[in-house]
Design a protein around this motif. Structure first.
Motif, PDB file in Angstrom:
ATOM      1  N   PRO A 319      43.590 -27.256  13.109  1.00 12.17           N
ATOM      2  CA  PRO A 319      42.754 -28.444  13.298  1.00 12.17           C
ATOM      3  C   PRO A 319      41.661 -28.563  12.222  1.00 12.17           C
ATOM      4  O   PRO A 319      41.348 -27.592  11.535  1.00 12.17           O
ATOM      5  CB  PRO A 319      42.114 -28.185  14.659  1.00 12.17           C
ATOM      6  N   PRO A 320      41.070 -29.754  12.123  1.00 11.83           N
ATOM      7  CA  PRO A 320      39.896 -29.918  11.271  1.00 11.83           C
ATOM      8  C   PRO A 320      38.620 -29.714  12.095  1.00 11.83           C
ATOM      9  O   PRO A 320      38.683 -29.343  13.267  1.00 11.83           O
ATOM     10  CB  PRO A 320      40.020 -31.369  10.827  1.00 11.83           C
ATOM     11  N   VAL A 321      37.489 -29.978  11.464  1.00 12.28           N
ATOM     12  CA  VAL A 321      36.227 -30.113  12.187  1.00 12.28           C
ATOM     13  C   VAL A 321      35.753 -31.550  11.972  1.00 12.28           C
ATOM     14  O   VAL A 321      36.148 -32.212  11.015  1.00 12.28           O
ATOM     15  CB  VAL A 321      35.157 -29.122  11.698  1.00 12.28           C
ATOM     16  N   ASN A 322      34.932 -32.016  12.863  1.00 17.41           N
ATOM     17  CA  ASN A 322      34.361 -33.349  12.739  1.00 17.41           C
ATOM     18  C   ASN A 322      33.539 -33.407  11.447  1.00 17.41           C
ATOM     19  O   ASN A 322      32.545 -32.702  11.296  1.00 17.41           O
ATOM     20  CB  ASN A 322      33.481 -33.628  13.960  1.00 17.41           C
ATOM     21  N   ALA A 326      30.018 -31.731  10.606  1.00 20.43           N
ATOM     22  CA  ALA A 326      29.989 -30.638   9.628  1.00 20.43           C
ATOM     23  C   ALA A 326      28.960 -30.915   8.532  1.00 20.43           C
ATOM     24  O   ALA A 326      28.244 -30.004   8.096  1.00 20.43           O
ATOM     25  CB  ALA A 326      31.373 -30.440   9.022  1.00 20.43           C
ATOM     26  N   ASP A 327      28.883 -32.154   8.096  1.00 14.66           N
ATOM     27  CA  ASP A 327      27.884 -32.514   7.078  1.00 14.66           C
ATOM     28  C   ASP A 327      26.475 -32.306   7.621  1.00 14.66           C
ATOM     29  O   ASP A 327      25.578 -31.840   6.903  1.00 14.66           O
ATOM     30  CB  ASP A 327      28.065 -33.976   6.647  1.00 14.66           C
ATOM     31  N   TYR A 328      26.267 -32.639   8.876  1.00 11.10           N
ATOM     32  CA  TYR A 328      24.948 -32.508   9.484  1.00 11.10           C
ATOM     33  C   TYR A 328      24.559 -31.038   9.668  1.00 11.10           C
ATOM     34  O   TYR A 328      23.411 -30.649   9.447  1.00 11.10           O
ATOM     35  CB  TYR A 328      24.923 -33.223  10.838  1.00 11.10           C
ATOM     36  N   THR A 329      25.529 -30.222  10.071  1.00 16.88           N
ATOM     37  CA  THR A 329      25.234 -28.803  10.339  1.00 16.88           C
ATOM     38  C   THR A 329      25.381 -27.926   9.107  1.00 16.88           C
ATOM     39  O   THR A 329      25.069 -26.736   9.153  1.00 16.88           O
ATOM     40  CB  THR A 329      26.156 -28.263  11.441  1.00 16.88           C
ATOM     41  N   GLY A 330      25.875 -28.497   8.008  1.00 19.98           N
ATOM     42  CA  GLY A 330      25.964 -27.747   6.768  1.00 19.98           C
ATOM     43  C   GLY A 330      27.180 -26.869   6.629  1.00 19.98           C
ATOM     44  O   GLY A 330      27.214 -25.979   5.770  1.00 19.98           O
ATOM     45  N   LEU A 331      28.208 -27.087   7.455  1.00 19.07           N
ATOM     46  CA  LEU A 331      29.411 -26.274   7.351  1.00 19.07           C
ATOM     47  C   LEU A 331      30.105 -26.557   6.017  1.00 19.07           C
ATOM     48  O   LEU A 331      30.433 -27.699   5.697  1.00 19.07           O
ATOM     49  CB  LEU A 331      30.369 -26.584   8.502  1.00 19.07           C
ATOM     50  N   SER A 359      43.745 -29.983   8.749  1.00 23.61           N
ATOM     51  CA  SER A 359      42.399 -29.523   8.383  1.00 23.61           C
ATOM     52  C   SER A 359      41.605 -30.509   7.542  1.00 23.61           C
ATOM     53  O   SER A 359      40.382 -30.387   7.435  1.00 23.61           O
ATOM     54  CB  SER A 359      42.495 -28.180   7.647  1.00 23.61           C
ATOM     55  N   LYS A 360      42.283 -31.498   6.942  1.00 20.43           N
ATOM     56  CA  LYS A 360      41.584 -32.473   6.098  1.00 20.43           C
ATOM     57  C   LYS A 360      41.412 -33.822   6.794  1.00 20.43           C
ATOM     58  O   LYS A 360      41.077 -34.815   6.161  1.00 20.43           O
ATOM     59  CB  LYS A 360      42.340 -32.647   4.785  1.00 20.43           C
ATOM     60  N   GLU A 361      41.650 -33.839   8.099  1.00 21.78           N
ATOM     61  CA  GLU A 361      41.573 -35.102   8.848  1.00 21.78           C
ATOM     62  C   GLU A 361      40.263 -35.268   9.597  1.00 21.78           C
ATOM     63  O   GLU A 361      40.143 -36.129  10.468  1.00 21.78           O
ATOM     64  CB  GLU A 361      42.736 -35.178   9.850  1.00 21.78           C
ATOM     65  N   GLY A 362      39.270 -34.462   9.262  1.00 21.77           N
ATOM     66  CA  GLY A 362      38.017 -34.485  10.016  1.00 21.77           C
ATOM     67  C   GLY A 362      37.227 -35.764   9.912  1.00 21.77           C
ATOM     68  O   GLY A 362      36.340 -36.022  10.740  1.00 21.77           O
ATOM     69  N   ASP A 363      37.512 -36.588   8.893  1.00 19.16           N
ATOM     70  CA  ASP A 363      36.807 -37.862   8.771  1.00 19.16           C
ATOM     71  C   ASP A 363      37.684 -39.052   9.141  1.00 19.16           C
ATOM     72  O   ASP A 363      37.281 -40.204   8.977  1.00 19.16           O
ATOM     73  CB  ASP A 363      36.252 -38.027   7.353  1.00 19.16           C
ATOM     74  N   THR A 364      38.889 -38.796   9.647  1.00 23.24           N
ATOM     75  CA  THR A 364      39.752 -39.876  10.140  1.00 23.24           C
ATOM     76  C   THR A 364      39.161 -40.430  11.433  1.00 23.24           C
ATOM     77  O   THR A 364      38.874 -39.653  12.359  1.00 23.24           O
ATOM     78  CB  THR A 364      41.179 -39.366  10.392  1.00 23.24           C
TER      79      THR A 364
END
Length: 421
Positions: A319-322, A326-331, A359-364
């Motif tokens: 899976p990806p991450v949101n 992720a941008d907000y938490t700095g992942l 793994s690259k679908e987190g911004d879909t």
């Protein structure tokens, strides 16, 4: 004096043999009605996970094809497009047996697999592997013990530690389960010492009692209501005619209503319960997370060794991450992708080529339900990969297990995967 002692301990001395006799005469469950199987297949509790008798009865159903779906907390995200809901709505030739919830990682699944080894032999399975399992700590003692059972232990010990993976698994067992039952036998397996005839007889006796006990307990497991309250009613509301296009439109519409109170496209109820009011504290908190070095890679290899041993044809879901979260938490997304590549190299170099990499679908839009769990459109993307895999005829895989992946070197390796020999 004797009369006083007998008054205190006599009833207990009589009761214990009676209880043991009752348990041993209780028949071991080999079949499960379809009505109960549907309920238990989506009942995500540690008690259900630990009950090997129940899992074997469900997976051994020759009329209904229940497939083990290994994973963790994502299975509880039961929106209208969850694998169990789609299988129910469109009468798929399989039904998911959901295995795992929060805290269940590779080591938990390896020992859980010992209870269903025959049901995995030359069968199919789905394995959800999250890169976030691969933190520095790996499986925790509290989480592991919640899912571990005596029958898992006896099934494992009866293997005798003949392979490198079994020896490593025994070592890990001693690390995450201090003071474990039958510790002397676990130490033997870890150190490649053969079990004596007395040890084997002891295991047979314990296992026999434990299986009868599990069979008895299987009739009193709590009902979590997932099938009746979530799966069945959600399945009835889906379009009668299956269409990915129609379902995708419905998923987007449903998700837009359920994620309208925050900027991260996270389900409102999750945001309200876990994030609202804590956002300032959580900003940047994942900036130092690194999943490239972890003992979880060794634990994952134990799972792969078991799949190879049983010739199980498996599809792995990553899976990806949101992305907004992720941008907000700095992942670090670059680190995340390097973790994914390391996982995929471990899989593909050993012949595990069925991989659904999201793994690259987190911004879909509406792919994720919350911070790390897929939902809505994410489930539909998963279905496009999993459904064809499960409906095709089993094909005997050609796995090439490499015990090098059990080493500390691999757990710590962060270089070019292709150069790891």
């Amino acid at each position: 004096m004797f009369k006083r002692l007998w008054t205190i301990f006599g009833p207990l001395m009589i009761a214990i043999p009676l209880v043991i006799s009752f348990v041993l005469t209780f028949p071991i469950r080999t079949k499960e009605s379809y009505t109960r199987a549907r309920e238990n297949a989506v009942a995500l509790t540690p008690l259900h996970f630990k009950n090997g008798v129940l899992k074997r009865a469900i997976l051994s159903d020759s009329k209904r094809n229940f497939i083990p779906f290994f994973g963790s907390s994502e299975w509880k995200r039961m929106d209208s497009f969850h694998p169990s809901v789609l299988a129910e709505a469109y009468d798929r030739p399989y039904r998911p047996l959901l295995l795992g919830e929060r805290g269940s990682q590779s080591l938990v699944h390896y020992f859980g697999m010992q209870q269903i080894s025959n049901q995995l032999h030359e069968k199919k399975a789905v394995y959800f592997v999250s890169p976030q399992w691969f933190d520095e700590q790996g499986a925790t003692q509290d989480a592991f013990q919640e899912f571990f059972s005596l029958t898992q232990l006896t099934e494992f010990l009866k293997l005798g530690g003949k392979s490198k993976s079994e020896q490593v698994a025994a070592e890990r067992l001693l690390q995450v389960n201090a003071g474990i039952s039958l510790e002397n036998l676990v130490v033997k397996v870890a150190n490649e010492y053969p079990l004596s005839d007395l040890n084997k007889a002891q295991l047979d006796a314990i296992e026999t009692f434990s299986k009868h006990q599990e069979s008895l307990y299987s009739y009193f497991l709590p009902k979590d209501g997932a099938y009746q309250d979530l799966v069945k009613p959600k399945a009835k509301k889906l379009p009668k005619k299956f269409s990915y296009e129609a379902l995708d439109q419905l998923a987007s519409k449903e998700a837009s209503k359920m994620t309208n109170n925050n900027e991260f496209a996270i389900a409102n109820d999750f945001f309200n319960s876990y994030l609202d009011g804590r956002l300032k504290k959580l900003k940047g908190f994942q900036s130092k997370d690194d999943y490239r070095k972890s003992i979880e890679y060794n634990d994952f290899q134990l799972v792969l060794s078991e799949f190879a041993k049983q010739k199980t044809e498996v599809i792995f879901v990553i899976p990806p991450v949101n992305k907004k979260w992720a941008d907000y938490t700095g992942l670090n997304q670059e680190m995340y992708q390097e973790t994914v590549e390391k996982i995929k190299y471990q899989l593909m170099s050993q012949g595990f080529t069925n991989i659904a990499d999201f793994s690259k679908e987190g911004d879909t839009p509406y792919f994720m339900e919350d911070t790390i769990h897929i939902g809505w459109r994410g489930w539909l993307a998963l279905d496009k990969a999993v459904n064809p895999f499960l409906t095709q005829v089993y094909q005997k895989p050609n796995y090439r297990i490499n015990d090098r992946f059990l080493s500390q070197d691999w757990a710590d390796y962060t270089g070019d995967n292709q150069q790891f020999q």
